[in-house]
Design an enzyme around this catalytic site. Structure first.
Site, PDB file in Angstrom:
ATOM      1  N   TYR A  99      13.748  19.451 -18.574  1.00 21.55           N
ATOM      2  CA  TYR A  99      15.279  19.387 -18.323  1.00 21.55           C
ATOM      3  C   TYR A  99      15.733  17.844 -18.237  1.00 21.55           C
ATOM      4  O   TYR A  99      17.168  18.020 -18.352  1.00 21.55           O
ATOM      5  CB  TYR A  99      15.408  19.942 -16.548  1.00 21.55           C
ATOM      6  CG  TYR A  99      15.265  21.383 -16.271  1.00 21.55           C
ATOM      7  CD1 TYR A  99      15.980  22.419 -16.677  1.00 21.55           C
ATOM      8  CD2 TYR A  99      14.046  21.992 -15.512  1.00 21.55           C
ATOM      9  CE1 TYR A  99      15.840  23.684 -16.423  1.00 21.55           C
ATOM     10  CE2 TYR A  99      13.826  23.131 -15.476  1.00 21.55           C
ATOM     11  CZ  TYR A  99      15.017  24.281 -15.803  1.00 21.55           C
ATOM     12  OH  TYR A  99      14.514  25.576 -15.585  1.00 21.55           O
ATOM     13  N   SER A 102      12.632  27.081 -24.414  1.00 16.33           N
ATOM     14  CA  SER A 102      13.438  26.347 -23.705  1.00 16.33           C
ATOM     15  C   SER A 102      13.074  26.556 -22.249  1.00 16.33           C
ATOM     16  O   SER A 102      12.449  27.727 -21.998  1.00 16.33           O
ATOM     17  CB  SER A 102      14.971  26.741 -23.668  1.00 16.33           C
ATOM     18  OG  SER A 102      15.139  27.880 -23.013  1.00 16.33           O
ATOM     19  N   ASP A 103      13.383  25.513 -21.403  1.00 15.33           N
ATOM     20  CA  ASP A 103      13.043  25.842 -19.832  1.00 15.33           C
ATOM     21  C   ASP A 103      14.210  26.907 -19.491  1.00 15.33           C
ATOM     22  O   ASP A 103      15.263  26.905 -20.257  1.00 15.33           O
ATOM     23  CB  ASP A 103      12.865  24.393 -19.201  1.00 15.33           C
ATOM     24  CG  ASP A 103      12.129  24.674 -18.004  1.00 15.33           C
ATOM     25  OD1 ASP A 103      12.204  25.827 -17.328  1.00 15.33           O
ATOM     26  OD2 ASP A 103      11.847  23.531 -17.328  1.00 15.33           O
ATOM     27  N   TRP A 104      14.136  27.364 -18.506  1.00 18.39           N
ATOM     28  CA  TRP A 104      14.843  28.479 -17.997  1.00 18.39           C
ATOM     29  C   TRP A 104      16.345  27.862 -17.727  1.00 18.39           C
ATOM     30  O   TRP A 104      16.677  26.924 -16.827  1.00 18.39           O
ATOM     31  CB  TRP A 104      14.480  29.164 -16.675  1.00 18.39           C
ATOM     32  CG  TRP A 104      13.480  30.124 -17.074  1.00 18.39           C
ATOM     33  CD1 TRP A 104      12.441  30.153 -18.021  1.00 18.39           C
ATOM     34  CD2 TRP A 104      13.110  31.479 -16.340  1.00 18.39           C
ATOM     35  NE1 TRP A 104      11.385  31.012 -17.937  1.00 18.39           N
ATOM     36  CE2 TRP A 104      11.932  32.011 -16.827  1.00 18.39           C
ATOM     37  CE3 TRP A 104      13.620  31.941 -14.840  1.00 18.39           C
ATOM     38  CZ2 TRP A 104      11.475  33.094 -16.488  1.00 18.39           C
ATOM     39  CZ3 TRP A 104      13.200  33.033 -14.577  1.00 18.39           C
ATOM     40  CH2 TRP A 104      12.096  33.758 -15.275  1.00 18.39           C
ATOM     41  N   ALA A 132      18.147  25.872 -19.349  1.00 14.46           N
ATOM     42  CA  ALA A 132      18.256  24.402 -19.754  1.00 14.46           C
ATOM     43  C   ALA A 132      19.222  24.357 -20.728  1.00 14.46           C
ATOM     44  O   ALA A 132      19.843  23.381 -20.938  1.00 14.46           O
ATOM     45  CB  ALA A 132      16.930  24.029 -20.308  1.00 14.46           C
TER      46      ALA A 132
END
Length: 760
Positions: free
Chosen positions: A266, A297-299, A301
């Site tokens: 992030y 991707s991170d959640w 992000a």
């Protein structure tokens, strides 16, 4: 052109022929896809929103809207039962295979940090605890078991392991990491990936063994030392620091085990968020390191590019930036990457780049066998993986090896049962075994109290204090969604301390279990879901509890259950013995009891420094020569307990270090009375370098089993890779010069034997 592919007849379907090479199958499939179908392979769905359930599948319009063009990955719905999850996954996969034009199956994602994040799944020590075992073989076995348990439920990719280097334990995700050393994080993370993906993945062509899952390295990069220890805060470090410490575990793991996925962090680096960072994801990962896996991707992000970092105007701009930076799949909804269709039609995305990203996803699906193995997930297979003896055995061994004996005054441990009539078990972490952030819920979770009762009949108990008023319920929802801490009333805790003291006075020895629950140390995710800390002190009157118990004059043995290093100065001074258990999984109670009574010899060693106070942060063993040079006015500048430190019931002695060519050897002897394991650590330091280097850096280690009076010779090969560092030009080289080699039982100078090696 891609827009005309829908009109092509589907004949000679090479992509459906399992006998064809994967590359040929991918090329054939992409040639048949419309732009909408390609973009669908870069998008994801969150099974909890919209809720994928029986009602959802009865609404054809909804199903077609979400899955009609296909989908890349589907995130879990944590509220589902096992039966619901399997049913929904089967229905989803059947629809994708049979009702969509090309029949491309989906990847089902799950979290599996230290066991599958699900009900009735085995829970092992968190990474910060498991790292203290320094046992890569055991780690691989554990995650192979987790892979099989996950695959039985239809999971094909997991968002683990976390290999961030942690240099600020205020960060709530410290427990998810393997500690403060980049080499150890890379090696332990590689063992996890080998377990998840199987040994076939070592071939390097993206293959994943049968009954295994794709692994995802997290979080690239700098996440473990963000500003103020705050989750998602900036990680502004010079490139050399990033490469030497925060990026190094990822480089090692990519070279060693070919992880299927990597998740950017992030954080922002020098003003550029990782999810929009071309240098990080393309120049380094793709071009320099030749990484061939997917980048997920991170959640949310990608959303953060426009709603948090403010470097994008809107979702469309965020999607364009992230796609061009190299992020393959948008998690958890894929709403941003919907915009890729219009961006493509506007000519802002090249067909070649779109096809390249789609190929990454399709290759993973082929390598997972999703096109060729069309069998439905069987509930009976998943049920057969629940509460198995193998899982309990692995969890017990991992817990035993992970616990660290920090103090043992006058060899009070192990306790002799025939010399004790009554044991008092006291503390907020005694009757409830907290298992840490991102934990599943095991069938049987053994507390410290239960473990001791399993071995000793006359046990009395008192809770002592409440940690929080809303954090004692062990459930999946508690780990994921419980809001801010509801603190107990101080006066009520004091009354409970008085009751605990009254119980303790009737015992011969006191076991005091203190630490943190999951509300105190976890991923901070919202204004109501905290996890980072401004202090490392014990919370909620626990210090007062320990002081009161020490004041009874009875022997006090402290057990620590926590996810980050805690400043325990009073305990370190006054307790008779301290066992650091971290969050040690479902068998924590039995493992502690085995160590307490001497059935197991403690062998764990710390993989993160324990500060004396929060004011020392950052503090880590591999500091530069000018750091920790002067002491503070009223406090030492050294940690309370150092990296690599851990006591045993045995005493291990080291012989002289010898050198033959590039092989360094040392003899280790068990001078104790019990069979035990010693963790031999090798550190390197260039005597002179053209840029400043850490005073020592871990470059190898060995876990050695020794019988009483047994001696073994341990040898390490010193390749250039163990001597290399980033020079003035930020090139990783082993430059000519003299390198100091240090071998011993901890990172402390007093525990190290030294020699030198010359590179010409």
């Amino acid at each position: 052109m891609a827009f005309l592919c829908a009109d092509l007849p589907v004949v000679g379907q090479v992509y459906k022929d399992a006998g064809q090479p994967v590359d040929k199958r991918i090329t054939d499939l992409i040639s048949r896809m419309t732009v909408e179908e390609k973009v669908a392979q870069l998008r994801s769905s969150f099974a909890a929103n919209p809720k994928i359930n029986a009602a959802f599948f009865e609404n054809k319009q909804k199903v077609d809207s979400l899955f009609g063009k296909g989908i890349s990955m589907i995130n879990p719905d944590f509220d589902n039962s096992l039966e619901q999850s399997i049913s929904n996954r089967n229905k989803t996969q059947n629809y994708l295979r049979e009702k969509t034009r090309l029949g491309i199956p989906a990847i089902f994602l799950d979290e599996a940090h230290h066991g599958l994040l699900a009900m009735q799944a085995d829970v092992f020590p968190t990474s910060i605890g498991l790292a203290c075992s320094w046992d890569t073989l055991l780690t691989e076995k554990i995650y192979a078991y987790v892979a099989a348990q996950s695959r039985s439920r239809g999971t094909t990719m997991v968002l683990a392991p976390v290999i961030d280097v942690t240099r600020d334990p205020r960060w709530g995700r410290t427990g998810e990491t393997f500690g403060e050393d980049p080499y150890l994080c890379g090696v332990m993370g590689s063992a996890v990936v080998r377990g998840f993906q199987g040994r076939l993945s070592l071939v390097g062509d993206g293959s994943i063994s049968v009954n295994h899952v794709a692994a995802t390295l997290k979080h690239f990069t700098g996440h473990g030392q963000s500003e103020g220890g705050n989750n998602q805060a900036p990680a502004d470090f010079p490139e050399r620091v990033l490469r030497s410490f925060h990026m190094e575990p990822f480089r090692l793991a990519i070279n060693r085990v070919n992880p299927a996925g990597i998740m950017p962090a992030y954080v922002e680096i020098d003003g550029v968020p990782a999810h929009a960072n071309n240098w990080l994801l393309k120049d380094v990962l793709r071009k320099e390191w030749n990484y061939k896996g997917v980048l997920v991707s991170d959640w949310w992000a990608i959303d953060q590019l426009w709603n948090k970092h403010r470097v994008a105007f809107n979702k469309k701009d965020a999607a364009w930036q992230s796609f061009n930076a190299g992020v393959t799949v948008d998690l958890p909804y894929g709403n941003n990457y919907e915009q890729l269709i219009s961006l493509y039609k506007e000519g802002k995305i090249k067909s070649k780049d779109l096809d390249e990203d789609v190929a990454y996803v399709l290759r993973l699906k082929f390598n997972l066998g999703l096109f060729d193995n069309t069998d439905e997930i069987k509930l009976s297979d998943a049920v057969a993986k629940i509460n198995q003896p193998e899982g309990r055995k692995l969890a017990l061994k991992a817990a035993e090896e992970s616990m660290v004996l920090l103090k043992n005054s006058n060899n009070i441990l192990p306790l002799s049962k025939d010399k004790i009539k009554t044991i008092a078990v006291i503390g907020s972490c005694a009757a409830t075994n907290y298992t840490g952030d991102y934990s599943g819920v095991p069938v049987h979770n053994v507390s410290i109290l239960e473990g001791i009762k399993n071995k000793f009949s006359n046990v009395v108990y008192s809770k002592g204090v409440d940690l929080s008023l809303n954090g004692d319920t062990i459930s999946l929802n508690n780990y994921q969604y419980t809001a801010r801490v509801q603190w107990p009333i101080h006066e009520n805790n004091l009354r409970k301390i008085d009751s605990a003291v009254a119980v303790a006075k009737n015992a011969d020895v006191i076991i005091c279990a203190v630490g943190e629950n999951e509300q105190f140390v976890r991923e901070a995710g919202s204004g109501e879901h905290f996890g980072d800390a401004a202090t490392l002190d014990l919370q909620s009157d626990q210090n007062d509890l320990v002081k009161a118990l020490v004041a009874t004059g009875k022997p006090v043995i402290v057990y620590l259950a926590h996810g980050r290093p805690l400043s325990i100065n009073h305990i370190a001074e006054k307790a008779d013995a301290i066992v650091d258990g971290w969050y040690t999984g479902q068998e924590a109670g039995n493992a502690f009891a085995n160590i307490l009574f001497g059935d197991v010899c403690p062998s764990g060693k710390l993989t993160i420094s324990v500060p004396r106070s929060v004011g020392q942060i950052p503090i880590y063993y591999n500091h530069k020569p000018s750091a920790q040079y002067f002491e503070y006015v009223a406090e030492k500048n050294t940690p309370l307990y150092s990296f690599g430190y851990g006591l045993s019931y045995n005493r291990y002695s080291y012989g002289r270090v010898t050198q033959t060519g590039n092989t360094i050897s040392v003899s280790v002897t068990n001078n104790g009375k019990m069979p035990g394991d010693e963790i031999v650590q090798l550190y390197v330091h260039p005597k002179s370098a053209n840029v400043t280097q850490p005073v020592k850096a871990l470059k190898d280690f060995a876990r050695v089993s020794l019988e009483p009076n047994e001696t073994k010779t341990i040898s390490f090969t010193i390749e250039n890779s163990k001597l290399a560092y980033y020079n003035k030009d930020i090139k990783l080289v082993a430059e000519p010069g003299t390198y100091e080699i240090m071998i011993g039982g901890s990172s402390m100078d007093k525990d190290l034997k030294k020699t030198e090696i010359v590179v010409k």
